[in-house]
Design an enzyme around this catalytic site. Structure first.
Site: not given
Ligand code: ADP
Ligand code: MG
Ligand code: MG
Length: 941
Positions: A69, A138, A147, A149, A382, A498, A829, A897, A917
């Site tokens: 990110k 973030r 998992g 935050m 991304r 399973h 083989s 094989c 192969y």
């Molecule tokens: P995730 O990894 O779950 O996508 P993000 O960090 O992208 O988490 O953020 C979750 C949401 O909060 C997203 O919709 C993102 O666009 C929004 N968001 C994150 N930072 C800001 C910010 N500085 N201002 C406004 N919206 C934000």
């Molecule tokens: Mg996001």
């Protein structure tokens, strides 16, 4: 479902189900090494590690240091796109924290410096009472991981600054809404308070007000909610919600670091083989507000359709909303195209930016954006996930646009995607009633009558019915039922349950964890949401590629990609399917560059011909035992029961012409290409009647005093040949050495068939393979006898045969003594199925259904070692044996094989190990060709 939510559905569908469950390339695959971390000079001029980077200081190749990110936020910033300013705390800082338990000493000051610069730029201080700067915190690791935050928005708000925000925005409601969101997110993710407590309070407030959604709550309602939320925090944590903005920020940063070692994150890393010591970066980003009224909003978009690859406008937009609102489904979103009417300027700018991003990343991107009172802000991008069909189409589109070359195009698709495209699927145009949705655990389209226990599954399938076995979850007792069923549906359990593991091992369609379907095995029925009941015997259809469950029979259509491989559809035709054209081009690139040849495991002429159509360059494994079944079984029985040499010779003489006939056909269908024939491998008792059945029959007959002489002799033989561990018993080369004449008969059949083909102007290329060799002495004896027979046949037919003789390497001892064995072998083989069993000391049939689930859940295996070669163990034996064999005999031919020959990741391994192969089942040949091409192209791009 109205027109609006269709796009929403696609978005959620792609994120929550389809892509998450695609047999995707491992996260660790295809990563280019990032440059080493940059260092900075400190005040005294000494080199010092730098822990904080302004968005303007990074770039997209710094994912190791800044996380995915952060690196992409930096890239967008440097492209001049409107990204709210901010900074990234590096993964290095996280590593120090994780190792030592506290943040690196310089971090606090570095953060202060960057924060001060940010405040200066924004003209306000974090949490400033009359005009607060707010930020989001973030998480962002190198690989996106479940998992970690969740993002906390609106950091910097307090009892005091909430008034400042209200005054600045001229909007009380907005300020209180932002504050309640902060306490809710912070309480849940940073302080660990149960999120339901906040949700319940919110629901209650809406109820009291008679409000349908959160936007219907007024400033006063929200102010009261804030008080309640603060009460919840105080009660649950024993402390007040922190009012100091810097403390809020520091606590959130630390919580992101801590989330690296959350249980879910750890499990995911173990399964995906992501190293535990990478750490996560933390992004601090100044807030922009999509919840400032109708001229604000937030949205998500793809630069082209992730389902088809088509260029166009794909995304969702939600007015007056913040953050996750748009994907959380709290209100109805509108398709992105509507934004043009709502805010043309922002829309046009967004289109422009999407084009810039595609050209820059040379790939489909997904993005998150927010509009604050008519001003567009980019919050994330991304390289986006996509469906299998879109992956192929996008790769060729990008080649046509001149953005990437063919070698790069090969990296944009993978064998798992190709495999997915080769399964038959339900007719999309058919009217089908979907009743549920689960995890797509094992692909395919299966239709059958619902049964709720294994016993019924077996009984009904024996009488010719097709059944779908439906269980809450399966366990080892269900194995026979699973084998009998067309497909398996469970309401519990995930991709490693399973049912999922065993179904994948059997190649059987499976949907698991369809939680909204209530399975009642006692009453033999299942209830769908809305009360629809499926009783035992009702027909259901399950789609193991999408996870969808339907009532009734949905028509199945063949895959166009298979039609193409079968030669029934031509990529050159004017009206050819776009997908077929793309697959055709990508396969051509792969074939052009690959070094590994691809052969088929095929036992009869029919399979061989199909394999050839699919691109096989020979047969790598023809199992002769399949030629001993059916009516020939009786001859094998006679061979086993023979007391004298005469009897035995007679039995063998009976088998000889039959075997020869099979080989003539096989060599004909593979004319000009190598065919490796394996001499008899399984233990003989596999050809005899079942011990229990026969014992009962004999006992009953004896009690009636009319025991049949032959049955008695058979029973004796069955007892004599019975083994505790047949896999490790009298089989393979051991059989050839103790049953005189067996192997020489087979060699003669092969040699005569080859001679006959030669005399008919054919070009047979037979290779004789001796199974289960553990020591070179075994091979020497068989070889000597075989060479004599071949020489005899050559004389009889007056031809030169040039047959080669080699061995399977499927025992650890064979691998360890490969240098010696190569003295007597023209080829190796690697039988990686048995090699995996013998190296690990477990038999596939016994363990896959018993403890593999537990192992996968604990992360001991990321994937079953029978699916993907265990590189460190089995793989290293293969690599070493290959090298040792070649040291003895430089022209030694090397192949594989086992089932792994058609597994994408394993193919890359075999390419790197220098094999000649791989051989796999006919259906997997295109996958192997593609992956062999990808492996070869990787070094060249
Ligand atoms: P995730 O990894 O779950 O996508 P993000 O960090 O992208 O988490 O953020 C979750 C949401 O909060 C997203 O919709 C993102 O666009 C929004 N968001 C994150 N930072 C800001 C910010 N500085 N201002 C406004 N919206 C934000
Ligand atoms: Mg996001
Ligand atoms: Mg074997």
């Amino acid at each position: 479902m109205g027109g609006y939510s269709r796009v929403t559905c696609r978005w959620t569908y792609l994120n929550a189900f389809d892509l998450g469950t695609l047999p995707a390339v491992r996260a660790t695959d295809h990563e280019e090494p990032s440059p080493v971390p940059v260092h900075a000079k400190n005040a005294s001029g000494a080199e010092q590690q730098k822990f904080v980077y302004d968005f303007s200081e990074g770039n997209k190749d710094l994912k190791d240091l800044l996380g995915g990110k952060g690196a992409n936020l930096a890239e967008m910033t440097n492209l001049g796109l409107p990204v709210p300013p901010g900074f990234t705390i590096t993964t290095e800082a996280c590593k120090v924290y994780l190792e030592s338990g506290s943040e690196p000493a310089p971090l606090r000051d570095e953060v202060s410096t960057h924060l001060a610069a940010l405040e200066e730029r924004m003209g306000k201080k974090l949490g400033q009472a009359d005009d607060p700067l707010l930020v989001s915190v973030r998480s962002g690791a190198k690989f996106s991981m479940p998992g970690m935050m969740d993002t906390v928005l609106n950091i910097g708000l307090s009892d005091e600054s909430v008034h400042g925000l209200a005054a600045q925005a001229g909007d009380e409601r907005f300020a209180w809404d932002s504050y309640r969101r902060l306490i809710q997110m912070f309480g849940k993710t940073v302080l660990g308070v149960d999120g339901d407590l906040f949700e319940e309070a919110l629901e209650e407030a809406k109820k009291v007000r008679g409000a349908a959604t959160d936007v219907d709550l007024c400033a006063d309602d929200l102010r009261q909610l804030v008080e309640q939320f603060k009460g919840i925090v105080a009660k649950q944590t024993g402390r007040d919600f922190p009012q100091d903005p810097r403390e809020q920020m520091d606590l959130a940063v630390r919580a992101v670091f801590d989330s690296w070692n959350g249980d879910r994150a750890k499990l995911y890393r173990r399964q995906e083989r992501i190293p535990h010591d990478l750490g996560t970066a933390v992004n601090v980003c100044s807030m922009v507000f999509g919840n400032l009224g109708p001229d604000s909003g937030t949205g998500v978009a793809f630069t082209r359709d992730p389902a088809s690859g088509q260029q166009g406008v794909y995304g969702d937009y939600l007015q007056n909303a913040q953050g996750e609102d748009v994907v959380a489904g709290i209100r109805n979103t509108v398709p992105l195209a509507e934004l043009e009417k709502l805010d043309k300027a922002s829309y046009d700018q967004l289109m422009q930016i999407m084009e810039t991003l595609e050209t820059h990343y040379k790939d489909l991107c997904d993005i998150e954006f927010t509009i604050e009172r008519g001003k567009l802000w980019m919050l994330q991008t991304r390289v986006g996930k996509r469906t299998a069909a879109a992956a192929f189409r996008i790769a060729t589109q990008l080649v046509d646009q001149g953005l990437i070359d063919e070698a790069e195009a090969l990296q944009r698709v993978n064998g798992a995607q190709l495999a997915q495209l080769m399964f038959p699927r339900f007719d999309v145009d058919a009217k089908a009633e979907q009743i549920g949705w689960g995890i797509a655990a094992s692909p395919g389209a299966a239709v059958g009558k619902a049964v709720f226990d294994s016993y019924t599954a077996i009984k009904w399938s024996r009488s010719g019915e097709k059944v779908i076995l439906i269980r809450r979850e399966t366990n080892p007792d269900d194995l026979d039922g699973m084998i009998a069923a067309e497909g398996i549906l469970t309401s519990r359990g995930g991709k490693t349950s399973h049912a999922a593991v065993v179904a994948r091992g059997m190649g059987k369609t499976c949907v698991c964890g369809a939680e909204e379907l209530e399975v009642d095995t006692k009453r033999r029925r299942m209830t769908a949401p809305g009360g629809l009941v499926i009783e035992e015997g009702d027909v259901v259809s399950i789609d193991g590629s999408s996870g969808k469950v339907y009532k009734g029979e949905v028509p199945v259509v063949p895959s166009p990609v298979v039609e193409y491989f079968e030669g029934r559809m031509h990529a050159g035709a004017e009206d050819a399917d776009e997908l077929v054209k793309a697959v055709h081009r990508i396969m051509a690139y792969a074939d052009r560059v690959r070094r590994l040849r691809v052969r088929a495991n095929a036992d009869n002429a029919e399979d061989a011909s199909r394999a050839r159509r699919f691109g096989a360059q020979g047969i790598g494994l023809c199992r002769t035992e399949h030629m001993f079944l059916g009516e020939r079984r009786e001859m094998v029985e006679r061979l086993i029961l023979a007391d004298t040499k005469e009897e035995r010779d007679k039995a063998l003489q009976g088998l000889l012409p039959l075997q020869k006939g099979d080989f003539v056909e096989l060599f004909e269908s593979m004319d000009g290409l190598p065919v490796t024939v394996r001499l008899l491998d399984p233990p003989l008792h596999e050809f005899l009647p079942d011990i229990t059945e026969l014992s009962v029959r004999v006992a009953l007959a004896e009690s009636r005093r009319d025991a049949n002489e032959n049955d008695l002799r058979l029973l004796q033989a069955v007892h004599r040949l019975h083994e505790q561990n047949p896999m490790l018993g009298l089989r393979g080369v051991r059989l050839g050495l103790v049953i005189p004449g067996l192997f020489t008969m087979q060699v003669r059949a092969i040699a005569e068939a080859a001679a006959e083909r030669k005399n008919a102007n054919g070009d047979p290329r037979a290779e004789i393979m001796i199974p289960l060799v553990g020591t070179v002495q075994e091979l020497e004896i068989v070889r000597e006898e075989a060479e004599q027979v071949i020489a005899e046949v050559e004389r009889e037919y007056g031809v030169e045969l040039k047959l080669s003789l080699g061995t399977m390497i499927e025992l650890p001892r064979a691998a360890l003594t490969a240098a010696q064995i190569a003295e007597s072998a023209d080829f190796f083989s690697f039988g990686t199925n048995d090699l995996t069993q013998t190296v690990w000391g477990f038999s596939r049939d016994d363990v896959e259904a018993s403890f593999f689930t537990a192992y996968l859940e604990k992360g001991i295996f990321g994937v079953s070692p029978f699916e993907t070669i265990d590189k460190d163990g089995v793989g290293s034996l293969v690599r070493d044996a290959a090298a040792a064999g070649r040291a003895t005999r430089p022209d030694l031919k090397l192949g594989v094989c086992g089932e792994h020959g058609g597994d994408p990741e394993s193919v890359h391994f075999f390419h790197e190990a220098g094999l000649d192969y791989v051989s796999c089942s006919p259906f997997r040949i295109p996958v192997a060709r593609l992956e062999a091409g990808r492996a070869a192209a990787r070094g060249t791009r």
